[in-house]
Design an enzyme around this catalytic site. Structure first.
Site, short mmCIF file in Angstrom:
data_model
loop_
_atom_site.label_atom_id
_atom_site.label_comp_id
_atom_site.label_asym_id
_atom_site.label_seq_id
_atom_site.Cartn_x
_atom_site.Cartn_y
_atom_site.Cartn_z
CB CYS A 130 -28.16 52.98 -10.93
SG CYS A 130 -28.36 51.36 -11.69
CG ASN A 151 -29.54 47.79 -9.11
OD1 ASN A 151 -30.30 48.76 -9.18
ND2 ASN A 151 -28.29 47.84 -9.49
CG HIS A 202 -28.32 52.60 -6.58
ND1 HIS A 202 -29.58 52.17 -6.97
CD2 HIS A 202 -27.44 51.96 -7.39
CE1 HIS A 202 -29.45 51.31 -7.97
NE2 HIS A 202 -28.16 51.17 -8.23
N1 ACO Z 1 -24.17 32.56 -10.01
C1 ACO Z 1 -23.08 31.78 -9.90
N2 ACO Z 1 -21.88 32.13 -10.36
C2 ACO Z 1 -21.76 33.31 -10.96
C3 ACO Z 1 -22.85 34.19 -11.13
C4 ACO Z 1 -24.09 33.77 -10.62
N3 ACO Z 1 -25.20 34.53 -10.71
N4 ACO Z 1 -22.42 35.30 -11.76
C5 ACO Z 1 -21.12 35.16 -11.99
N5 ACO Z 1 -20.71 33.94 -11.52
C6 ACO Z 1 -19.39 33.36 -11.55
C7 ACO Z 1 -18.52 33.90 -12.67
O1 ACO Z 1 -18.80 33.22 -13.88
C8 ACO Z 1 -17.13 33.61 -12.16
O2 ACO Z 1 -16.86 32.25 -12.37
P1 ACO Z 1 -15.36 31.77 -12.81
O3 ACO Z 1 -14.49 32.17 -11.67
O4 ACO Z 1 -15.53 30.30 -12.98
O5 ACO Z 1 -15.08 32.54 -14.07
C9 ACO Z 1 -17.26 33.81 -10.66
O6 ACO Z 1 -18.68 33.72 -10.36
C10 ACO Z 1 -16.74 35.14 -10.16
O7 ACO Z 1 -17.23 36.17 -11.04
P2 ACO Z 1 -17.01 37.68 -10.73
O8 ACO Z 1 -17.75 38.50 -11.73
O9 ACO Z 1 -15.56 37.96 -10.52
O10 ACO Z 1 -17.77 37.76 -9.31
P3 ACO Z 1 -17.79 38.91 -8.26
O11 ACO Z 1 -17.35 38.42 -6.95
O12 ACO Z 1 -17.17 40.17 -8.79
O13 ACO Z 1 -19.36 39.16 -8.14
C11 ACO Z 1 -20.97 40.75 -8.94
C12 ACO Z 1 -20.10 39.54 -9.29
C13 ACO Z 1 -21.95 40.33 -7.88
C14 ACO Z 1 -21.72 41.17 -10.21
C15 ACO Z 1 -20.05 41.87 -8.44
O14 ACO Z 1 -19.00 42.09 -9.32
C16 ACO Z 1 -20.81 43.16 -8.25
O15 ACO Z 1 -21.65 43.25 -7.42
N6 ACO Z 1 -20.45 44.18 -9.00
C17 ACO Z 1 -21.18 45.46 -8.92
C18 ACO Z 1 -22.16 45.41 -10.00
C19 ACO Z 1 -23.44 46.10 -9.69
O16 ACO Z 1 -23.92 46.19 -8.58
N7 ACO Z 1 -24.01 46.57 -10.76
C20 ACO Z 1 -25.28 47.16 -10.70
C21 ACO Z 1 -25.39 48.30 -11.62
S1 ACO Z 1 -24.28 49.57 -11.19
C22 ACO Z 1 -24.76 50.05 -9.74
O17 ACO Z 1 -25.91 50.02 -9.48
C23 ACO Z 1 -23.74 50.50 -8.81
#
Ligand code: ACO
Length: 323
Positions: A115, A280, A250
């Protein structure tokens, strides 16, 4: 006193025709528009058509940027494509783009910093131009990222999309540090590679693999690494964060964009966000957002723009420039 600097003389972008909504995503994995919107801000993303390659997307974005810059294929002597999803293991996607654009001089190669790829590529091209090695460069971020997604993993497949963006840079005499590209700060830390990676590769599994991510850890590192890169690039310039006209981050996740802007005290009216429409798009996200905001009239010629990114590796960085 003037010296050789790189000026950004045109931008362009391209999105595949197929737009996919969160509701459509919820037919593939157990998710909902409400969950995706609340956690990421993403509403839609674009998916490359069958047979549509990263080089096709890159060449279309590049042609738009060349048209905007008023340059032709014969003017281009450097092409750098930032991509994580090349057409083939080799040759570089940039050489396919070179052929598709009808460019038959200079050099073309890819950069892989996931990214952060566009920031790394921009910094690389700037150094070549300032050194006098090339005169007119195409810097492209292009991805068919949806092809490396695990469509059964709702934690990743809802986040990404396909697309491309490009800029044309030209080496000209100018006031260094005041005009054109002003500065860059790029960083990597290979110790964190397991937090965001692909579980395959040519020399490891002989397969392409799929994206694997520890979302909460990536989120935490993204905000602090990006903030640090921005502070470095601004400190090395003659500007302050308040001087920045536009912040084009980004486009990973609206919550990361908001977190970084808040930490840096950048007013939300200066932040360009396209994450709701594009998702993204990895290395493509910054040039896509930049071109969107130039075309809709928000970013105007001469304004001071800050870009930043963080991606797998980890890699991260920021650049400061006048458009
Ligand atoms: N729909 C519904 N529920 C979901 C989904 C989904 N798409 N994805 C995960 N969940 C659930 C999980 O299973 C979990 O359930 P549980 O509590 O029963 O186990 C719950 O939601 C919480 O999961 P987390 O991973 O803790 O959720 P979080 O609030 O951290 O959100 C996310 C997840 C959106 C991926 C977040 O961590 C994030 O944005 N991280 C940054 C990642 C990113 O942007 N990466 C891109 C590449 S790197 C970059 O570009 C910077």
């Amino acid at each position: 006193m003037t010296q050789l600097i790189s000026r950004m003389i045109g931008t362009g972008s391209y999105l595949p025709a197929r737009k996919m909504t969160n509701d459509e995503m919820s037919e593939i994995v157990e998710t909902s528009d409400a969950w995706i919107t609340e956690r990421t801000g993403i509403k839609t993303r674009y998916i490359a058509a069958e047979g549509e390659l990263t080089s096709d997307i890159a060449a279309k974005a590049a042609q738009h940027a060349m048209d905007r810059a008023g340059v032709i294929a014969d003017d281009i002597d450097l092409i750098i494509v930032a991509t994580t999803t090349p057409d083939k293991t080799f040759p570089a996607t940039a050489t396919s783009v070179q052929a598709k654009l009808g460019v038959d001089r200079g050099a073309a190669f890819d950069i892989q910093a996931v990214c952060s790829g566009f920031v790394f590529a921009l910094s690389t091209a700037d150094n070549f131009l300032k050194a006098g090695q090339f005169t007119t460069a195409l810097v492209i971020g292009a991805e068919t990222f949806t092809r490396i997604l695990d469509w059964t993993d709702r934690g990743t497949c809802v986040l990404f999309g396909d697309g491309g963006g490009a800029v044309v840079l030209r080496a000209e005499q100018g006031e260094a540090g005041q005009e054109g590209l002003i500065g860059h700060h790029i960083r990597s830390d290979g110790r964190k590679s397991d937090m965001l990676h692909v579980d395959g590769g040519v020399s490891s599994t002989g397969t392409v693999g799929h994206v694997r991510m520890n979302g909460p850890q990536v989120f935490k590192h993204a905000v602090s690494n990006i903030t640090s890169a921005v502070r470095h690039v601004v400190a090395a310039s003659s500007y302050e964060v308040e001087d920045i006209d536009w912040f084009v981050p980004h486009q990973a996740n609206q919550r990361i964009l908001d977190g970084v802007a808040k930490k840096l005290k950048i007013d939300e009216t200066k932040v360009v966000s396209t994450v709701s429409q594009h998702g993204n798009t990895s290395a493509a996200s910054i040039p896509l957002a930049l071109d969107t905001a130039i075309r809709d009239g928000r970013i105007n010629s001469g304004q001071l723009v800050l870009i930043e990114a963080m991606g797998g590796g980890f890699t991260w960085g920021a650049s400061l420039f006048r458009v």
